[in-house]
Design an enzyme around this catalytic site. Structure first.
Site, PDB file in Angstrom:
ATOM      1  N   ASN A  32       0.822  -1.295   0.101  1.00  0.00           N
ATOM      2  CA  ASN A  32       0.141   0.050   0.065  1.00  0.00           C
ATOM      3  C   ASN A  32       0.866   1.153   0.120  1.00  0.00           C
ATOM      4  O   ASN A  32       1.804   1.376   0.636  1.00  0.00           O
ATOM      5  CB  ASN A  32      -0.888   0.064   1.142  1.00  0.00           C
ATOM      6  CG  ASN A  32      -2.048  -1.050   1.096  1.00  0.00           C
ATOM      7  OD1 ASN A  32      -2.797  -1.137   0.104  1.00  0.00           O
ATOM      8  ND2 ASN A  32      -1.913  -1.917   2.313  1.00  0.00           N
ATOM      9  N   GLY A  73       6.523  -7.543   3.877  1.00  0.00           N
ATOM     10  CA  GLY A  73       4.904  -6.845   4.252  1.00  0.00           C
ATOM     11  C   GLY A  73       4.455  -7.325   5.417  1.00  0.00           C
ATOM     12  O   GLY A  73       4.045  -8.539   5.596  1.00  0.00           O
ATOM     13  N   SER A  76       4.217  -3.725  11.397  1.00  0.00           N
ATOM     14  CA  SER A  76       5.186  -3.970  12.385  1.00  0.00           C
ATOM     15  C   SER A  76       5.297  -3.175  13.544  1.00  0.00           C
ATOM     16  O   SER A  76       6.150  -3.034  14.331  1.00  0.00           O
ATOM     17  CB  SER A  76       6.658  -3.472  11.456  1.00  0.00           C
ATOM     18  OG  SER A  76       6.729  -2.139  11.053  1.00  0.00           O
ATOM     19  N   SER A 113      11.418 -11.678  13.320  1.00  0.00           N
ATOM     20  CA  SER A 113      11.910 -10.524  14.167  1.00  0.00           C
ATOM     21  C   SER A 113      12.318 -11.003  15.444  1.00  0.00           C
ATOM     22  O   SER A 113      11.866 -12.178  15.794  1.00  0.00           O
ATOM     23  CB  SER A 113      10.536  -9.698  14.497  1.00  0.00           C
ATOM     24  OG  SER A 113      10.916  -8.612  15.440  1.00  0.00           O
ATOM     25  N   TYR A 142       2.639  -7.895  17.866  1.00  0.00           N
ATOM     26  CA  TYR A 142       3.393  -7.902  16.693  1.00  0.00           C
ATOM     27  C   TYR A 142       4.288  -9.114  16.713  1.00  0.00           C
ATOM     28  O   TYR A 142       4.540 -10.085  15.879  1.00  0.00           O
ATOM     29  CB  TYR A 142       4.338  -6.743  16.401  1.00  0.00           C
ATOM     30  CG  TYR A 142       5.190  -6.905  15.363  1.00  0.00           C
ATOM     31  CD1 TYR A 142       5.256  -6.822  14.159  1.00  0.00           C
ATOM     32  CD2 TYR A 142       6.515  -6.901  15.985  1.00  0.00           C
ATOM     33  CE1 TYR A 142       6.145  -7.343  13.337  1.00  0.00           C
ATOM     34  CE2 TYR A 142       7.735  -6.881  14.996  1.00  0.00           C
ATOM     35  CZ  TYR A 142       7.420  -7.137  13.578  1.00  0.00           C
ATOM     36  OH  TYR A 142       8.683  -7.446  12.712  1.00  0.00           O
ATOM     37  N   LYS A 146       4.727 -12.862  14.396  1.00  0.00           N
ATOM     38  CA  LYS A 146       5.722 -13.538  13.655  1.00  0.00           C
ATOM     39  C   LYS A 146       6.481 -14.803  14.505  1.00  0.00           C
ATOM     40  O   LYS A 146       6.570 -15.609  13.384  1.00  0.00           O
ATOM     41  CB  LYS A 146       6.770 -12.381  13.994  1.00  0.00           C
ATOM     42  CG  LYS A 146       6.747 -11.114  13.049  1.00  0.00           C
ATOM     43  CD  LYS A 146       6.842 -11.330  11.746  1.00  0.00           C
ATOM     44  CE  LYS A 146       6.691  -9.991  10.691  1.00  0.00           C
ATOM     45  NZ  LYS A 146       6.622 -10.360   9.309  1.00  0.00           N
ATOM     46  N   VAL A 174      17.005  -2.753  13.071  1.00  0.00           N
ATOM     47  CA  VAL A 174      17.500  -2.257  11.866  1.00  0.00           C
ATOM     48  C   VAL A 174      17.378  -0.958  11.639  1.00  0.00           C
ATOM     49  O   VAL A 174      16.291  -0.039  11.965  1.00  0.00           O
ATOM     50  CB  VAL A 174      16.670  -2.802  10.655  1.00  0.00           C
ATOM     51  CG1 VAL A 174      17.240  -2.638   9.361  1.00  0.00           C
ATOM     52  CG2 VAL A 174      16.767  -4.353  11.042  1.00  0.00           C
ATOM     53  N   LYS A 182       8.122   6.102   8.793  1.00  0.00           N
ATOM     54  CA  LYS A 182       7.883   5.053   9.913  1.00  0.00           C
ATOM     55  C   LYS A 182       7.348   5.992  11.111  1.00  0.00           C
ATOM     56  O   LYS A 182       7.140   5.456  12.190  1.00  0.00           O
ATOM     57  CB  LYS A 182       8.834   4.183  10.140  1.00  0.00           C
ATOM     58  CG  LYS A 182       9.152   3.228   9.031  1.00  0.00           C
ATOM     59  CD  LYS A 182      10.161   1.996   9.454  1.00  0.00           C
ATOM     60  CE  LYS A 182       9.913   1.321  10.569  1.00  0.00           C
ATOM     61  NZ  LYS A 182      11.088   0.271  10.970  1.00  0.00           N
ATOM     62  N   ASP A 184       6.948   7.216  14.599  1.00  0.00           N
ATOM     63  CA  ASP A 184       7.599   7.077  16.100  1.00  0.00           C
ATOM     64  C   ASP A 184       8.284   5.548  15.877  1.00  0.00           C
ATOM     65  O   ASP A 184       9.320   5.154  16.703  1.00  0.00           O
ATOM     66  CB  ASP A 184       6.541   6.859  16.964  1.00  0.00           C
ATOM     67  CG  ASP A 184       5.972   8.050  17.421  1.00  0.00           C
ATOM     68  OD1 ASP A 184       6.873   9.187  17.279  1.00  0.00           O
ATOM     69  OD2 ASP A 184       5.077   8.253  18.168  1.00  0.00           O
ATOM     70  N   PHE A 205      16.012   7.176  27.399  1.00  0.00           N
ATOM     71  CA  PHE A 205      15.344   7.014  28.553  1.00  0.00           C
ATOM     72  C   PHE A 205      16.418   6.325  29.638  1.00  0.00           C
ATOM     73  O   PHE A 205      17.339   6.141  29.436  1.00  0.00           O
ATOM     74  CB  PHE A 205      14.477   5.750  28.240  1.00  0.00           C
ATOM     75  CG  PHE A 205      13.516   5.934  27.736  1.00  0.00           C
ATOM     76  CD1 PHE A 205      12.539   6.901  27.695  1.00  0.00           C
ATOM     77  CD2 PHE A 205      12.692   4.827  26.533  1.00  0.00           C
ATOM     78  CE1 PHE A 205      11.466   7.349  27.195  1.00  0.00           C
ATOM     79  CE2 PHE A 205      11.653   5.138  25.855  1.00  0.00           C
ATOM     80  CZ  PHE A 205      11.090   6.303  26.158  1.00  0.00           C
ATOM     81  N   ARG A 219      21.128  -2.690  22.715  1.00  0.00           N
ATOM     82  CA  ARG A 219      20.416  -3.498  21.465  1.00  0.00           C
ATOM     83  C   ARG A 219      21.443  -3.960  20.415  1.00  0.00           C
ATOM     84  O   ARG A 219      22.629  -3.221  20.295  1.00  0.00           O
ATOM     85  CB  ARG A 219      19.624  -2.393  20.775  1.00  0.00           C
ATOM     86  CG  ARG A 219      18.580  -2.049  21.788  1.00  0.00           C
ATOM     87  CD  ARG A 219      17.342  -2.807  21.507  1.00  0.00           C
ATOM     88  NE  ARG A 219      16.207  -2.337  22.374  1.00  0.00           N
ATOM     89  CZ  ARG A 219      16.031  -2.233  23.492  1.00  0.00           C
ATOM     90  NH1 ARG A 219      16.865  -2.716  24.439  1.00  0.00           N
ATOM     91  NH2 ARG A 219      14.775  -1.903  23.934  1.00  0.00           N
TER      92      ARG A 219
END
Length: 326
Positions: A32, A73, A76, A113, A142, A146, A174, A182, A184, A205, A219
């Site tokens: 889309n 697709g 996410s 993911s 989400y 996955k 990534v 995207k 936020d 944070f 991360r």
């Protein structure tokens, strides 16, 4: 013929760029376009057609097969709450493609993911044994979608009901060009490069655990160009199938990440630590790091970008330029 779903999105548009660079334009893009200017992600690309996801089933009924399907697709959003929409868009759409690829003998490379690992208490080992997968507990809808497909795919494969090649890639954090739509969900590099360049204070944070200092939550940040390089390599290795982690194998802190932005800009970085919202504290991951032995043992030997080199390429070659798109 190559099919790319999620083709106007972040990773999808980057794989299309690499396919074009490799001389392929016989590509059907499935996505889309929406209202977030995602068309800009493919404005430089060559392709055969753009097909809406709602039109995909009709298209597949007409096609006898393809060279490969890159299935990227999905919804996410890690804060998604509409379970029915996630079920249809993430799980069932993936099942349909798997079944078509199995019937037409078309290789399938799809996006899973690192969210499938949940809080990481069981580690980050890409073990596709059914009992190992059953033990994982994703923290959000989400991640569950996955994980549900990974389990279904592994079970199908164990009974021989699979495409001739299938690879599920557990992407970690990534970052890179073509993520501007995207909002936020953009990486901190995309969100903060302009602020660092202007000398603004960057907010990170605080830690709410005694074993992690403020901003030292870790991360596995992986540059999108490494991700697409792995995907192209896998498509050239038809004997390889399975579920694979896709990170660098080296966890880095958020302070390291924003410091890399400063280094790329040759600017000092001022950081202010703020309280983490109560709404995300319970499900917040303090550490992710991909175990990468499985991909290496499969024969992948290309080096990954370091955090500093990946951020520098992204900032200097894209974010600092008038045209930020790849």
């Amino acid at each position: 013929m190559i099919i790319v779903t999620g083709a106007t999105g972040f990773i999808g548009s980057n794989i299309v760029a690499d396919l074009n660079a490799a001389g392929r334009s016989d590509i059907i893009l499935v996505d889309n376009l929406g209202t977030q200017a995602k068309w800009k992600n493919i404005a430089k690309r060559r392709f055969q057609d753009v097909v809406l996801p709602s039109e995909l089933d009709s298209l597949l009924r007409k096609l006898p097969g393809g060279d490969v399907v890159y299935h990227l697709g999905a919804n996410s959003s890690t804060t998604a709450t509409d379970g029915d929409a996630i079920l249809i868009g993430n799980f069932r759409a993936s099942k349909s493609l798997w079944e078509w690829c199995s019937a037409t003998r078309t290789p399938l490379i799809y996006a899973s993911s690192a969210a499938t690992y949940g809080d990481g208490a069981l580690g980050f080992v890409d073990d596709q044994a059914l009992d190992a997968l059953d033990a994982l507990r994703p923290l959000n809808l989400y991640g569950w979608s996955k994980h549900a497909f990974d389990k279904w795919a592994a079970a199908q494969s164990s009974t021989g009901s699979a495409p001739p090649q299938w690879c599920g890639l557990k992407f970690f954090n990534v970052y890179g060009p073509n993520e501007n739509h995207k909002d936020d969900m953009r990486s901190l590099v995309c969100k903060n490069t302009a602020a660092v360049a202007e000398g603004q204070t960057i907010k990170l944070f605080k830690s709410h655990r005694p074993d992690f200092a403020d901003g030292r939550q870790l991360r596995d940040f992986v540059y999108v160009k490494d991700c697409t390089r792995v995907m192209l390599w896998l498509a050239g290795q038809p004997q390889i199938s399975g579920i694979f982690n896709l990170g660098t194998g080296l966890a880095r802190s958020f302070v390291d990440l924003v410091s890399s932005i400063g280094s790329a800009l040759d600017k000092p970085v001022n950081i202010e630590f703020i309280d983490m919202p109560e709404s995300i504290r319970a499900n917040y991951q303090y550490f992710t790091q991909a175990q990468m032995n499985k991909l290496k043992n499969a024969g992948y030997t290309s080096p990954f970008y370091s955090l500093e080199d990946g951020v520098a390429d992204y900032v200097r070659q894209y974010l600092l330029r008038p045209d930020i798109y790849r």
